[in-house]
Design a protein around this motif. Structure first.
Motif: not given
Length: 152
Positions: A117-142
């Motif tokens: 369900p979209a709500a689960d997808q959102f929670k899962i992606v939101w939980n990864a938000r801290d990785m967007l500000f890490s050195k692994k930004f490129k892997s997370v976005i890709s």
């Protein structure tokens, strides 16, 4: 089939609709012992624990997906570490960890991320938000872009 795998399968089928998954200590114990100088192993453990905690907030389907993804990631990493024992350094181990995500999210378990369900997808992606500000930004976005394209 090993006895422990058989016991796991029987318990998973008889106890509930939620698949019991591997313990996050795999990263702290197994991966860290094979790649001791890799600081990212701590992040692997922390993110595993974060997603394990998130499961309570997901639908039963999302819980089943999350547990199977955790098991898939650990199985994939275990196989990778045994196959690449002589080459396993921090960079290659971290790359293997990120490379394992899409197949585990989409095709290697009983539920695909795209079926959640979209709500689960959102929670899962939101939980990864801290990785967007890490050195692994490129892997997370890709991986995020590839994941969304697969689900179109």
């Amino acid at each position: 089939m090993s006895l422990s795998l058989l016991v796991f399968a029987v318990l998973a089928l008889t106890t509930s609709s939620v698949v019991e998954a591997a313990d996050c200590s795999f990263y702290r114990d197994t991966v860290a012992s094979q790649v001791p100088s890799c600081p990212f192993v701590g992040t692997m453990y922390r993110k595993c624990a974060d997603y394990e905690a998130l499961e309570k907030k997901l639908t039963p389907l999302g819980q089943k997906w999350s547990a199977s993804v955790r098991q898939c990631l650990q199985d994939t990493m275990s196989t990778w570490l045994s196959t690449n024992a002589n080459q396993a350094d921090c960079k290659t181990t971290t790359k293997a960890f990120f490379d394992a995500h899409l197949p585990c999210y989409l095709t290697k378990g009983p539920v695909s991320y795209c079926d959640l369900p979209a709500a689960d997808q959102f929670k899962i992606v939101w939980n990864a938000r801290d990785m967007l500000f890490s050195k692994k930004f490129k892997s997370v976005i890709s991986n995020g872009a590839k994941l969304e394209l697969e689900c179109l």
